[in-house]
Design a protein around this motif. Sequence first.
Motif, PDB file in Angstrom:
ATOM      1  N   GLY A   7       0.785  -1.243   0.000  1.00 54.21           N
ATOM      2  CA  GLY A   7       0.000   0.000   0.000  1.00 54.21           C
ATOM      3  C   GLY A   7       0.804   1.273   0.000  1.00 54.21           C
ATOM      4  N   ARG A   8       0.477   2.119   0.964  1.00 49.05           N
ATOM      5  CA  ARG A   8       0.996   3.487   1.053  1.00 49.05           C
ATOM      6  C   ARG A   8       2.527   3.548   1.128  1.00 49.05           C
ATOM      7  NH1 ARG A   8      -1.172   5.947   6.508  1.00 49.05           N
ATOM      8  NH2 ARG A   8      -0.110   4.048   7.152  1.00 49.05           N
ATOM      9  N   GLY A   9       3.129   2.658   1.916  1.00 50.11           N
ATOM     10  CA  GLY A   9       4.596   2.588   1.945  1.00 50.11           C
ATOM     11  C   GLY A   9       5.277   3.603   2.839  1.00 50.11           C
ATOM     12  N   SER A  10       4.571   4.097   3.867  1.00 49.40           N
ATOM     13  CA  SER A  10       5.247   5.073   4.741  1.00 49.40           C
ATOM     14  C   SER A  10       6.324   4.397   5.587  1.00 49.40           C
ATOM     15  CB  SER A  10       4.245   5.829   5.615  1.00 49.40           C
ATOM     16  OG  SER A  10       3.757   5.005   6.643  1.00 49.40           O
ATOM     17  N   ASN A  11       6.110   3.140   5.973  1.00 48.37           N
ATOM     18  CA  ASN A  11       7.176   2.433   6.705  1.00 48.37           C
ATOM     19  C   ASN A  11       8.359   2.146   5.790  1.00 48.37           C
ATOM     20  OD1 ASN A  11       6.604   1.695   9.667  1.00 48.37           O
ATOM     21  ND2 ASN A  11       4.624   1.378   8.657  1.00 48.37           N
ATOM     22  N   GLY A  85       3.458  -3.238   5.727  1.00 43.95           N
ATOM     23  CA  GLY A  85       2.124  -3.021   5.185  1.00 43.95           C
ATOM     24  C   GLY A  85       1.822  -4.003   4.066  1.00 43.95           C
ATOM     25  N   ILE A 105       5.501  -5.272  11.175  1.00 45.09           N
ATOM     26  CA  ILE A 105       5.094  -4.212  12.109  1.00 45.09           C
ATOM     27  C   ILE A 105       3.590  -4.170  12.140  1.00 45.09           C
ATOM     28  CG2 ILE A 105       5.270  -2.334  10.387  1.00 45.09           C
ATOM     29  CD1 ILE A 105       6.423  -0.743  13.010  1.00 45.09           C
ATOM     30  N   HIS A 106       3.059  -4.088  13.356  1.00 43.11           N
ATOM     31  CA  HIS A 106       1.605  -4.131  13.533  1.00 43.11           C
ATOM     32  C   HIS A 106       1.165  -2.931  14.375  1.00 43.11           C
ATOM     33  CE1 HIS A 106      -2.360  -5.896  13.852  1.00 43.11           C
ATOM     34  NE2 HIS A 106      -2.338  -5.566  15.133  1.00 43.11           N
ATOM     35  N   PRO A 107       0.076  -2.260  13.957  1.00 46.82           N
ATOM     36  CA  PRO A 107      -0.322  -1.044  14.665  1.00 46.82           C
ATOM     37  C   PRO A 107      -1.172  -1.288  15.910  1.00 46.82           C
ATOM     38  CG  PRO A 107      -1.682  -1.332  12.728  1.00 46.82           C
ATOM     39  CD  PRO A 107      -0.724  -2.490  12.749  1.00 46.82           C
ATOM     40  N   LEU A 168       1.618   5.922  13.931  1.00 43.84           N
ATOM     41  CA  LEU A 168       2.487   5.780  12.762  1.00 43.84           C
ATOM     42  C   LEU A 168       3.855   6.438  12.999  1.00 43.84           C
ATOM     43  CD1 LEU A 168       2.233   4.461   9.949  1.00 43.84           C
ATOM     44  CD2 LEU A 168       1.672   6.719   9.045  1.00 43.84           C
ATOM     45  N   GLU A 171       5.771   3.966  14.722  1.00 41.80           N
ATOM     46  CA  GLU A 171       6.161   2.857  13.827  1.00 41.80           C
ATOM     47  C   GLU A 171       7.437   3.213  13.088  1.00 41.80           C
ATOM     48  OE1 GLU A 171       3.161   1.253  11.214  1.00 41.80           O
ATOM     49  OE2 GLU A 171       1.548   1.746  12.589  1.00 41.80           O
TER      50      GLU A 171
HETATM   51  C1  GRF Z   1       1.050   0.259   9.114  1.00 35.91           C
HETATM   52  O1  GRF Z   1       0.155   0.783  10.043  1.00 35.91           O
HETATM   53  C2  GRF Z   1       1.616  -1.052   9.583  1.00 35.91           C
HETATM   54  O2  GRF Z   1       1.745  -1.111  10.979  1.00 35.91           O
HETATM   55  C3  GRF Z   1       0.585  -2.043   9.129  1.00 35.91           C
HETATM   56  O3  GRF Z   1       0.155  -1.563   7.886  1.00 35.91           O
HETATM   57  C4  GRF Z   1       0.350  -0.158   7.836  1.00 35.91           C
HETATM   58  C5  GRF Z   1       1.208   0.099   6.629  1.00 35.91           C
HETATM   59  O4  GRF Z   1       1.381   1.470   6.392  1.00 35.91           O
HETATM   60  N1  GRF Z   1       1.138  -3.374   9.064  1.00 35.91           N
HETATM   61  P1  GRF Z   1       2.456   1.907   5.331  1.00 35.91           P
HETATM   62  O5  GRF Z   1       2.109   1.215   4.007  1.00 35.91           O
HETATM   63  O6  GRF Z   1       3.804   1.510   5.822  1.00 35.91           O
HETATM   64  O7  GRF Z   1       2.302   3.395   5.228  1.00 35.91           O
END
Ligand code: GRF
Length: 219
Positions: A7-11, A85, A105-107, A168, A171
Amino acid sequence: MVILVSGRGSNLQALINAIRDGKLPAEILAVISNEPGAPAVARARTAGIPVHVIDHRDYPSREEFDHALMQQIDAYQPRLVTLAGFMRILSDAFIGHYHERLMNIHPSLLPAFPGLNTHARALAGGAKFHGASVHFVTHEVDGGPVIIQASVPVLPDDTPEILAERVLAEEHRIYPLAIEWFLNNRLSVDQGRVLLDGQRRPEQGLIEEDISLNKPETR
Ligand code: GRF
Protein backbone atom coordinates in the motif's frame (compact mmCIF):
# COMPACT_ATOMS: atom_id res chain seq x y z
CA MET A 1 16.86 -7.20 3.30
CA VAL A 2 13.94 -7.60 0.94
CA ILE A 3 10.79 -5.61 1.80
CA LEU A 4 7.24 -6.71 0.96
CA VAL A 5 4.57 -4.03 0.57
CA SER A 6 0.97 -3.63 -0.56
CA GLY A 7 0.00 0.00 0.00
CA ARG A 8 1.00 3.49 1.05
CA GLY A 9 4.60 2.59 1.95
CA SER A 10 5.25 5.07 4.74
CA ASN A 11 7.18 2.43 6.71
CA LEU A 12 9.17 1.60 3.57
CA GLN A 13 9.92 5.31 3.25
CA ALA A 14 11.02 5.50 6.90
CA LEU A 15 13.47 2.64 6.25
CA ILE A 16 14.74 4.24 3.03
CA ASN A 17 15.27 7.52 4.92
CA ALA A 18 16.97 5.85 7.89
CA ILE A 19 19.44 4.15 5.54
CA ARG A 20 19.99 7.37 3.58
CA ASP A 21 20.63 9.31 6.81
CA GLY A 22 23.16 6.76 8.03
CA LYS A 23 20.93 5.66 10.95
CA LEU A 24 20.35 2.14 9.64
CA PRO A 25 23.33 0.27 8.24
CA ALA A 26 21.37 -1.92 5.85
CA GLU A 27 20.69 -2.41 2.17
CA ILE A 28 17.26 -2.81 0.61
CA LEU A 29 17.99 -5.40 -2.09
CA ALA A 30 14.47 -5.30 -3.54
CA VAL A 31 10.90 -4.27 -2.84
CA ILE A 32 8.14 -6.68 -3.82
CA SER A 33 4.49 -5.61 -4.05
CA ASN A 34 1.39 -7.69 -4.68
CA GLU A 35 -0.44 -4.49 -5.70
CA PRO A 36 0.73 -2.99 -9.02
CA GLY A 37 -0.61 0.49 -8.20
CA ALA A 38 0.65 0.73 -4.63
CA PRO A 39 2.23 4.10 -3.76
CA ALA A 40 4.98 2.03 -2.11
CA VAL A 41 6.04 0.85 -5.59
CA ALA A 42 6.54 4.45 -6.71
CA ARG A 43 8.51 5.24 -3.53
CA ALA A 44 10.87 2.32 -4.18
CA ARG A 45 11.36 3.32 -7.82
CA THR A 46 12.10 6.91 -6.82
CA ALA A 47 14.73 5.61 -4.39
CA GLY A 48 16.31 3.51 -7.17
CA ILE A 49 15.51 0.18 -5.50
CA PRO A 50 14.70 -2.85 -7.73
CA VAL A 51 10.93 -3.43 -7.64
CA HIS A 52 8.98 -6.56 -8.51
CA VAL A 53 5.21 -6.74 -8.74
CA ILE A 54 3.82 -10.20 -8.09
CA ASP A 55 0.06 -9.86 -8.29
CA HIS A 56 -1.69 -12.48 -6.16
CA ARG A 57 -4.65 -12.37 -8.58
CA ASP A 58 -2.44 -14.03 -11.21
CA TYR A 59 -2.10 -17.21 -9.10
CA PRO A 60 -4.75 -19.89 -8.57
CA SER A 61 -3.88 -20.48 -4.91
CA ARG A 62 -2.17 -18.86 -1.93
CA GLU A 63 0.48 -21.60 -2.02
CA GLU A 64 1.36 -20.87 -5.64
CA PHE A 65 1.52 -17.13 -5.04
CA ASP A 66 3.72 -17.65 -1.99
CA HIS A 67 5.98 -19.97 -3.99
CA ALA A 68 6.51 -17.30 -6.64
CA LEU A 69 7.18 -14.78 -3.86
CA MET A 70 9.77 -17.06 -2.24
CA GLN A 71 11.56 -17.62 -5.54
CA GLN A 72 11.82 -13.89 -6.15
CA ILE A 73 12.97 -13.17 -2.59
CA ASP A 74 15.54 -15.98 -2.57
CA ALA A 75 17.08 -14.72 -5.81
CA TYR A 76 18.42 -11.85 -3.65
CA GLN A 77 19.59 -14.08 -0.75
CA PRO A 78 18.52 -11.56 1.90
CA ARG A 79 19.31 -12.03 5.57
CA LEU A 80 15.95 -10.53 6.51
CA VAL A 81 12.51 -10.32 4.94
CA THR A 82 10.60 -7.28 6.16
CA LEU A 83 6.83 -6.89 5.87
CA ALA A 84 5.88 -3.22 5.63
CA GLY A 85 2.12 -3.02 5.18
CA PHE A 86 1.99 -6.30 3.25
CA MET A 87 -1.70 -7.18 3.25
CA ARG A 88 -1.65 -10.90 2.47
CA ILE A 89 -1.86 -13.78 4.91
CA LEU A 90 1.22 -15.94 4.31
CA SER A 91 1.15 -19.74 4.02
CA ASP A 92 2.79 -22.05 6.55
CA ALA A 93 5.40 -23.03 3.93
CA PHE A 94 6.41 -19.39 3.46
CA ILE A 95 6.57 -18.64 7.17
CA GLY A 96 8.55 -21.82 7.88
CA HIS A 97 11.00 -20.99 5.10
CA TYR A 98 11.90 -17.63 6.71
CA HIS A 99 11.81 -18.80 10.32
CA GLU A 100 13.12 -16.04 12.64
CA ARG A 101 14.14 -13.84 9.72
CA LEU A 102 10.68 -12.57 8.79
CA MET A 103 9.61 -9.37 10.58
CA ASN A 104 6.34 -7.46 10.65
CA ILE A 105 5.09 -4.21 12.11
CA HIS A 106 1.60 -4.13 13.53
CA PRO A 107 -0.32 -1.04 14.66
CA SER A 108 -1.26 -2.13 18.19
CA LEU A 109 0.33 -3.16 21.45
CA LEU A 110 0.21 -6.89 20.78
CA PRO A 111 -1.25 -9.15 22.07
CA ALA A 112 -3.99 -6.49 22.18
CA PHE A 113 -5.84 -5.98 18.89
CA PRO A 114 -4.37 -8.38 16.35
CA GLY A 115 -5.94 -8.14 12.88
CA LEU A 116 -7.43 -5.12 11.13
CA ASN A 117 -8.93 -1.76 12.19
CA THR A 118 -6.82 -1.65 15.33
CA HIS A 119 -7.22 2.09 15.96
CA ALA A 120 -11.02 2.06 15.83
CA ARG A 121 -11.07 -1.05 18.01
CA ALA A 122 -8.73 0.51 20.57
CA LEU A 123 -11.02 3.55 20.79
CA ALA A 124 -14.19 1.44 20.97
CA GLY A 125 -12.60 -0.71 23.68
CA GLY A 126 -11.77 2.34 25.81
CA ALA A 127 -8.01 1.72 25.71
CA LYS A 128 -5.94 4.27 27.65
CA PHE A 129 -2.82 3.39 25.67
CA HIS A 130 -2.31 2.20 22.14
CA GLY A 131 0.80 1.75 20.02
CA ALA A 132 2.78 -0.39 17.65
CA SER A 133 4.72 -3.65 17.79
CA VAL A 134 7.51 -5.11 15.68
CA HIS A 135 7.52 -8.89 15.84
CA PHE A 136 8.87 -12.00 14.20
CA VAL A 137 6.21 -13.68 12.09
CA THR A 138 4.99 -17.10 13.15
CA HIS A 139 2.08 -19.26 12.06
CA GLU A 140 -0.27 -17.33 14.35
CA VAL A 141 -1.39 -14.08 12.65
CA ASP A 142 0.12 -11.11 14.55
CA GLY A 143 1.12 -13.56 17.26
CA GLY A 144 4.89 -13.98 16.92
CA PRO A 145 7.57 -12.97 19.45
CA VAL A 146 7.59 -9.20 19.99
CA ILE A 147 10.90 -7.40 19.37
CA ILE A 148 9.97 -3.84 20.35
CA GLN A 149 6.83 -1.88 21.14
CA ALA A 150 6.08 1.80 21.46
CA SER A 151 3.03 3.12 23.27
CA VAL A 152 1.14 6.36 22.84
CA PRO A 153 -1.67 7.77 24.99
CA VAL A 154 -5.24 7.66 23.73
CA LEU A 155 -6.63 11.20 24.07
CA PRO A 156 -10.26 12.21 24.67
CA ASP A 157 -10.89 13.73 21.22
CA ASP A 158 -9.12 11.01 19.23
CA THR A 159 -10.62 9.68 16.03
CA PRO A 160 -9.20 6.49 14.47
CA GLU A 161 -7.35 8.71 11.95
CA ILE A 162 -5.77 11.00 14.56
CA LEU A 163 -4.76 8.03 16.70
CA ALA A 164 -3.36 6.22 13.64
CA GLU A 165 -1.13 9.20 12.88
CA ARG A 166 0.23 9.26 16.44
CA VAL A 167 0.95 5.52 16.25
CA LEU A 168 2.49 5.78 12.76
CA ALA A 169 5.12 8.24 13.98
CA GLU A 170 6.18 5.58 16.49
CA GLU A 171 6.16 2.86 13.83
CA HIS A 172 8.62 4.88 11.79
CA ARG A 173 10.88 5.16 14.85
CA ILE A 174 10.88 1.56 16.05
CA TYR A 175 11.02 -0.39 12.77
CA PRO A 176 14.52 0.83 11.78
CA LEU A 177 15.69 0.12 15.34
CA ALA A 178 14.42 -3.47 15.35
CA ILE A 179 15.99 -4.09 11.94
CA GLU A 180 19.30 -2.64 13.06
CA TRP A 181 19.30 -4.96 16.09
CA PHE A 182 18.58 -7.93 13.86
CA LEU A 183 21.26 -7.12 11.29
CA ASN A 184 23.81 -6.57 14.08
CA ASN A 185 23.01 -10.07 15.39
CA ARG A 186 21.72 -8.66 18.67
CA LEU A 187 18.39 -10.52 18.69
CA SER A 188 17.64 -14.08 19.68
CA VAL A 189 14.46 -15.94 20.52
CA ASP A 190 14.28 -18.04 23.65
CA GLN A 191 11.09 -19.94 24.50
CA GLY A 192 9.00 -17.59 22.40
CA ARG A 193 10.52 -14.40 23.85
CA VAL A 194 12.89 -12.06 22.08
CA LEU A 195 16.18 -11.29 23.80
CA LEU A 196 18.40 -8.30 23.00
CA ASP A 197 22.09 -9.08 23.63
CA GLY A 198 20.92 -12.19 25.48
CA GLN A 199 18.73 -10.21 27.89
CA ARG A 200 15.02 -9.65 28.09
CA ARG A 201 14.36 -5.93 27.51
CA PRO A 202 13.02 -4.17 30.59
CA GLU A 203 10.95 -1.87 28.37
CA GLN A 204 8.83 -4.83 27.37
CA GLY A 205 7.95 -5.33 31.01
CA LEU A 206 6.81 -1.71 31.25
CA ILE A 207 4.67 -2.00 28.18
CA GLU A 208 3.03 -5.15 29.46
CA GLU A 209 1.96 -3.09 32.50
CA ASP A 210 0.52 -0.48 30.14
CA ILE A 211 -1.53 -3.16 28.43
CA SER A 212 -3.03 -4.24 31.72
CA LEU A 213 -4.39 -0.70 32.11
CA ASN A 214 -6.44 -1.21 28.95
CA LYS A 215 -9.99 -2.35 29.39
CA PRO A 216 -10.44 -5.85 28.00
CA GLU A 217 -11.50 -5.83 24.37
CA THR A 218 -15.13 -6.70 23.70
CA ARG A 219 -15.16 -9.40 21.04
C1 GRF B 1 1.05 0.26 9.11
O1 GRF B 1 0.16 0.78 10.04
C2 GRF B 1 1.62 -1.05 9.58
O2 GRF B 1 1.74 -1.11 10.98
C3 GRF B 1 0.58 -2.04 9.13
O3 GRF B 1 0.16 -1.56 7.89
C4 GRF B 1 0.35 -0.16 7.84
C5 GRF B 1 1.21 0.10 6.63
O4 GRF B 1 1.38 1.47 6.39
N1 GRF B 1 1.14 -3.37 9.06
P1 GRF B 1 2.46 1.91 5.33
O5 GRF B 1 2.11 1.21 4.01
O6 GRF B 1 3.80 1.51 5.82
O7 GRF B 1 2.30 3.40 5.23
